[in-house]
Each structure stands twice: as C-alpha cells, then as structure tokens.
Design a protein around this motif. Structure first.
Motif, mmCIF file in Angstrom:
data_model
loop_
_atom_site.group_PDB
_atom_site.id
_atom_site.type_symbol
_atom_site.label_atom_id
_atom_site.label_comp_id
_atom_site.label_asym_id
_atom_site.label_seq_id
_atom_site.Cartn_x
_atom_site.Cartn_y
_atom_site.Cartn_z
ATOM 1 N N ILE A 1 0.503 -1.768 -0.019
ATOM 2 C CA ILE A 1 -0.091 -0.181 -0.292
ATOM 3 C C ILE A 1 0.932 1.156 -0.643
ATOM 4 O O ILE A 1 0.425 2.173 -1.300
ATOM 5 C CB ILE A 1 -0.447 0.219 1.229
ATOM 6 C CG1 ILE A 1 -1.729 -1.072 1.888
ATOM 7 C CG2 ILE A 1 -2.121 1.082 1.614
ATOM 8 C CD1 ILE A 1 -2.308 -1.386 2.258
ATOM 9 N N GLY A 2 1.643 1.603 0.676
ATOM 10 C CA GLY A 2 2.624 2.848 1.319
ATOM 11 C C GLY A 2 3.269 3.392 0.323
ATOM 12 O O GLY A 2 3.016 4.291 -0.500
ATOM 13 N N ALA B 1 0.362 -0.699 11.521
ATOM 14 C CA ALA B 1 0.113 -0.496 9.873
ATOM 15 C C ALA B 1 -1.141 0.441 9.632
ATOM 16 O O ALA B 1 -0.199 0.845 8.079
ATOM 17 C CB ALA B 1 -0.937 -2.223 10.029
ATOM 18 N N PHE B 2 -1.671 0.926 9.958
ATOM 19 C CA PHE B 2 -1.967 2.166 9.646
ATOM 20 C C PHE B 2 -1.639 3.159 9.233
ATOM 21 O O PHE B 2 -1.552 4.020 8.387
ATOM 22 C CB PHE B 2 -2.798 2.786 10.080
ATOM 23 C CG PHE B 2 -5.041 1.689 10.299
ATOM 24 C CD1 PHE B 2 -5.787 1.837 8.882
ATOM 25 C CD2 PHE B 2 -5.395 0.380 10.967
ATOM 26 C CE1 PHE B 2 -6.649 0.635 8.533
ATOM 27 C CE2 PHE B 2 -6.088 0.375 10.595
ATOM 28 C CZ PHE B 2 -7.068 0.178 9.564
ATOM 29 N N LEU B 3 -0.372 3.217 10.371
ATOM 30 C CA LEU B 3 0.131 4.534 9.718
ATOM 31 C C LEU B 3 1.450 4.634 8.664
ATOM 32 O O LEU B 3 1.517 5.583 8.334
ATOM 33 C CB LEU B 3 0.972 4.797 11.241
ATOM 34 C CG LEU B 3 -0.210 5.056 12.622
ATOM 35 C CD1 LEU B 3 1.345 5.023 13.843
ATOM 36 C CD2 LEU B 3 -0.769 6.538 12.441
ATOM 37 N N VAL B 4 1.987 3.518 9.153
ATOM 38 C CA VAL B 4 3.108 3.265 7.655
ATOM 39 C C VAL B 4 2.293 2.947 6.555
ATOM 40 O O VAL B 4 2.850 3.286 5.378
ATOM 41 C CB VAL B 4 3.864 1.721 8.077
ATOM 42 C CG1 VAL B 4 4.784 2.109 6.707
ATOM 43 C CG2 VAL B 4 4.765 2.495 9.622
ATOM 44 N N GLY B 5 1.201 2.182 6.663
ATOM 45 C CA GLY B 5 0.032 2.015 5.067
ATOM 46 C C GLY B 5 0.101 3.188 4.864
ATOM 47 O O GLY B 5 -0.269 3.654 2.824
ATOM 48 N N LEU B 6 -1.003 4.117 5.649
ATOM 49 C CA LEU B 6 -1.541 5.328 5.208
ATOM 50 C C LEU B 6 -1.153 6.230 5.152
ATOM 51 O O LEU B 6 -0.986 7.715 4.370
ATOM 52 C CB LEU B 6 -3.344 5.075 5.904
ATOM 53 C CG LEU B 6 -3.768 3.440 5.109
ATOM 54 C CD1 LEU B 6 -5.435 3.633 5.921
ATOM 55 C CD2 LEU B 6 -3.900 3.680 3.728
ATOM 56 N N TYR C 1 2.094 7.610 6.968
ATOM 57 C CA TYR C 1 3.056 8.106 6.241
ATOM 58 C C TYR C 1 3.086 8.617 5.598
ATOM 59 O O TYR C 1 3.982 9.377 4.492
ATOM 60 C CB TYR C 1 4.239 7.446 6.823
ATOM 61 C CG TYR C 1 5.690 7.180 6.450
ATOM 62 C CD1 TYR C 1 6.215 8.714 7.027
ATOM 63 C CD2 TYR C 1 5.637 6.666 5.559
ATOM 64 C CE1 TYR C 1 7.365 8.430 6.763
ATOM 65 C CE2 TYR C 1 7.377 6.813 5.001
ATOM 66 C CZ TYR C 1 8.248 7.792 5.543
ATOM 67 O OH TYR C 1 9.221 7.871 5.403
ATOM 68 N N PRO C 2 3.205 7.545 4.331
ATOM 69 C CA PRO C 2 3.068 8.048 2.731
ATOM 70 C C PRO C 2 2.680 8.848 2.163
ATOM 71 O O PRO C 2 2.789 8.924 1.029
ATOM 72 C CB PRO C 2 2.846 6.089 2.197
ATOM 73 C CG PRO C 2 2.015 5.572 3.251
ATOM 74 C CD PRO C 2 2.511 6.242 4.435
ATOM 75 N N VAL D 1 9.939 14.411 7.877
ATOM 76 C CA VAL D 1 9.364 13.120 6.879
ATOM 77 C C VAL D 1 9.169 12.529 7.933
ATOM 78 O O VAL D 1 7.992 11.681 7.801
ATOM 79 C CB VAL D 1 9.739 13.172 5.566
ATOM 80 C CG1 VAL D 1 8.818 12.142 5.093
ATOM 81 C CG2 VAL D 1 9.119 14.489 4.853
ATOM 82 N N VAL D 2 10.735 12.121 8.302
ATOM 83 C CA VAL D 2 10.452 10.600 9.207
ATOM 84 C C VAL D 2 10.430 11.323 10.225
ATOM 85 O O VAL D 2 8.935 10.684 11.513
ATOM 86 C CB VAL D 2 12.283 9.798 9.747
ATOM 87 C CG1 VAL D 2 12.205 8.637 10.173
ATOM 88 C CG2 VAL D 2 11.808 9.464 7.866
ATOM 89 N N HIS D 3 11.303 11.731 11.257
ATOM 90 C CA HIS D 3 11.652 12.117 12.931
ATOM 91 C C HIS D 3 9.833 12.896 12.887
ATOM 92 O O HIS D 3 9.656 13.018 14.204
ATOM 93 C CB HIS D 3 12.867 12.878 12.851
ATOM 94 C CG HIS D 3 13.856 11.851 12.063
ATOM 95 N ND1 HIS D 3 14.442 10.889 13.398
ATOM 96 C CD2 HIS D 3 14.725 11.855 12.083
ATOM 97 C CE1 HIS D 3 15.808 9.997 12.987
ATOM 98 N NE2 HIS D 3 15.277 10.260 11.236
ATOM 99 N N ALA D 4 9.776 13.842 12.843
ATOM 100 C CA ALA D 4 8.469 14.797 13.122
ATOM 101 C C ALA D 4 7.296 14.070 12.900
ATOM 102 O O ALA D 4 7.020 14.315 14.120
ATOM 103 C CB ALA D 4 8.827 16.065 12.132
ATOM 104 N N MET D 5 7.301 13.769 11.786
ATOM 105 C CA MET D 5 6.212 12.812 12.244
ATOM 106 C C MET D 5 6.077 11.766 12.909
ATOM 107 O O MET D 5 5.196 11.643 13.414
ATOM 108 C CB MET D 5 6.155 11.979 10.680
ATOM 109 C CG MET D 5 6.222 13.051 9.347
ATOM 110 S SD MET D 5 3.898 13.603 8.730
ATOM 111 C CE MET D 5 3.444 11.932 8.644
ATOM 112 N N GLY D 6 6.952 10.648 13.198
ATOM 113 C CA GLY D 6 7.406 9.331 14.046
ATOM 114 C C GLY D 6 7.239 10.796 15.888
ATOM 115 O O GLY D 6 6.487 9.966 16.439
#
Length: 405
Positions: free
Chosen positions: A64-65, A125-130, A132-133, A166-171
C-alpha cells in the motif's frame, strides 16, 4: 531526495543496498535504546516490538504505502520488475522502507511499558500504510502539487533531504498523541503531585543503542542521495558536526547525565537530516547544539511539568528537534549564512507545519479509534506483572525470575 536511476544502474543498486542495510541496522539501535531505558520487566517487549513493527511495516508499505507515495507497485512478473536499472526501484523500496519503519520504532519508545501488543501492531499498519506515505509522497514525490505551490508562493519548495520532518517529526508528533491517550505508567505520578522516578534499567544497553543509531545514521543521511554521482561529502561532515554539537550541549546542560549525552547526539542528528546537503558545517554544529538544548529542556518539562510519561522522550527528541531541523534549513541554508541557497524560510515553516498537522490528525484518528473499539492499554494486572511476562511469557532474566519464585 531524488529517485532517478543513474547511468550505472548496477553500481547505484549496490550503493543504495548498502544504505538500506545501514538504516536497517538502526532498528537494532532503536531496540537497545528502548531496552536500556525501560525497566527490567519490559526489556523483552522492547526487543519484540521493534522487530514486529518492522515486519508489519514491510507488508503494508510493500502493498500500500510505497504505491501511495510514489505510484509504484511490484505485482508484475520478474522480467518486468528487473527490466530497467537492475531492479533499482526494488532496492529503493527497501531503502525507503527502513525510513518508514522508523516511525513506529520512534512511537514505541514513547508508549513503552503499558501498551497492548496487537493493537500497537494494528496502529503501525495504518500509520505506515496510509498516513506516513501521504506526507512522504507530498515532500519527496511532489504529489498533489503542494511542492509546486510552495515554489510559486515562497520561491522554493520545502526542503527535507533526509527526513527531519518526513520521518522524525512525523514519528515524534504521532507518538505525542499516543502517549497522551495512553496515560502515564502506573505509579509514575502520585495524586499528591509527587513524581516517582523510574530510572533506566541498563545504561550500557542505552549507550549501545545510541552508538548503533549514530553509525547507521550516516547511511540514513549520506545515502539519501540515492545515486553515486549525487553523493556529497558535505552531508557526512554536517552529520558529524551536528551529532557532536548535540552531544556536547546536552552533556553540559544535563550535567554529565549519560541519558542526556547519548540522546543529545541523536537530537543533533535528527535536526541535521533536512539540511545536511545545503548548510555550512559550522551551521550544522549550531543546529545540532540547539537541538541538544531543546532535548534537555523539553524532556524535563514534559516529564516534570506537563506530566506526560513519554518514556524515551521521543516527542522532544524526534518531534520537536525534527521541527527545528525543518525550520533551520530556511535559516542556515541561506547563502548569507554560508549555505547553498535555493531554500525559503516560508516554505520550510509551511512544509513543517503541514507534516505536524498530518501526523497529529492521522495519529489521533488511528489511536483514537483503536482505543475506543479495541483498547490500547494493558489491564492493571498485566501492567503490574510487566509486559515481558504478561505478553511474551518470558523475562529478560528468566533464571533470576525462577530463583525469586
């Protein structure tokens, strides 16, 4: 971050594969950093969570992502998958997967010791699949025309070379929502306003985790060029200067505390990701130093004044230092301060704000729904027992458990 394959596709595939392996190794760093920070009864859980989150991330990002972010899927036959560039897009998927999987690894440190296992995997699953991308594609693939709009309005697109936002602030901002919804660990804060210390269980493991992350980070940053001819020694030097600036500042402000020293280095690295290809090395040192100060000050504020039980301090470390890194590009990337130019302070603020808003909204929806319909916190008895025994049925030191029994 560029993604075009070069004229030497085999060399670029091998180059990016080495980057993917280095960033994959960072997940061991996340695991040991958490293992060393949590109490002994949560060490097995820390190790299993990071590995399991990576597995779930791989599946959802593959199916998905990656398609949401870049419009690419891998459903063709082998001939079609390897027809161009020696399978460059496949190894690029591997590389960017290691970035995506860092998001749940970051969240894991904030919600440690009291989160249910399967609901957290569902959130991953939802955060990485939908979620974050969605933002990844906006920044690194120009989706929805938002980068073009930034260029039109501010004179430059939002610049995040290796993922401060994109990675760190999002997480980090996703973790803030999860920490708030979960509430503190049992016994952390007294009703009378007292704060009960829960010190790290193993400083050597904490330090090991930090060192593994530091080493892998040079793959995270330098190899974000994704092509051999695009590699810059500047990125490596800036990463080095920022980690030293963050570490020394946190060491001084934290009065020699080993947790602050080792996390201060990571704070500097988080902050330099976005501008490592455009800022001058002295600017990188300043960016890292400010990030180290941010971490020390906010970690204390969050734990003692705001009474948010963010176990590893992932919101200050990744969330706020990531925001600082995104904004800092618009300051230290300017030619007047020795930077490469081609950046805009307005675009950096707008792009960073967009990332924070998507992270907060996405995390609130995912964790809010899971808490309402499934539940995300261990029951009191399981939390008292500890997630190692309650979830995995084995402790990190089983011989000692048998002796006590």
């Amino acid at each position: 971050m560029t993604h075009a394959a070069a004229s030497l596709p085999g060399a670029n595939v091998f180059f990016l594969l080495m980057g993917a392996i280095l960033v994959l190794a960072m997940h061991a760093g996340f695991a040991f950093l958490e293992l060393g920070t949590v109490r002994r009864r949560s060490q097995v859980n820390a190790l299993v969570k990071i590995l399991s989150d990576f597995g779930i991330s791989t599946i959802v990002y593959f199916f998905i992502g990656f398609h949401i972010a870049y419009g690419i899927s891998f459903f063709g036959n082998v001939a079609s998958l390897t027809d161009h560039g020696h399978g460059f897009e496949m190894v690029r998927f591997f590389f960017l997967l290691t970035f995506a999987a860092a998001v749940p690894a970051i969240i894991s440190g904030g919600i440690a010791e009291r989160a249910r296992f399967v609901p957290q995997l569902l959130a991953t699953a939802f955060l990485v699949g939908l979620v974050y991308p969605l933002y990844e594609g906006i920044v690194w693939n120009g989706n929805f025309g938002i980068q073009a709009w930034f260029s039109q309005v501010f004179g430059a697109p939002f610049h995040d070379f290796a993922g401060s936002v994109v990675v760190h602030a999002m997480g980090g901002w996703m973790a803030l929502v999860a920490v708030w919804l979960l509430g503190p660990r049992r016994g952390r804060y007294g009703k009378d306003g007292s704060i009960h210390p829960m010190p790290p269980s193993n400083i050597p493991f904490l330090a090991l985790g930090s060192w593994i992350l530091i080493i892998g980070w040079f793959g995270f940053n330098v190899m974000s060029a994704q092509r051999l001819e695009a590699v810059q020694g500047l990125v490596a030097l800036n990463s080095l200067m920022a980690l030293v600036g963050g570490m020394l500042t946190a060491l001084a402000l934290g009065r020699g505390d080993p947790g602050f020293a080792h996390n201060g280095a990571l704070a500097g690295l988080v902050a330099i990701c976005a501008g490592s290809d455009v800022v001058q090395p002295i600017g990188a040192l300043v960016i890292g130093g400010i990030a180290g100060a941010i971490f020390v000050y906010l970690f204390t504020l969050v734990q003692h004044r705001l009474r948010l039980d963010d176990v590893l301090g992932v919101w200050p470390l990744h969330g706020v230092c990531g925001v600082w890194g995104g904004i800092a590009v618009g300051i230290f990337g300017l030619r007047v301060l020795g930077g490469a130019g081609g950046v805009s302070f307005g675009a950096q603020c707008a792009g960073t704000l967009l990332g924070v808003l998507i992270a907060l909204l996405g995390s609130a929806i995912v964790y809010g729904a899971i808490r309402r319909f499934i539940g995300i916190r261990l029951d009191p008895e399981a939390e008292f027992m500890g997630p190692d025994l309650a979830i995995h049925h084995v402790g990190a030191y089983p011989e000692a458990d048998i002796e006590r029994a």
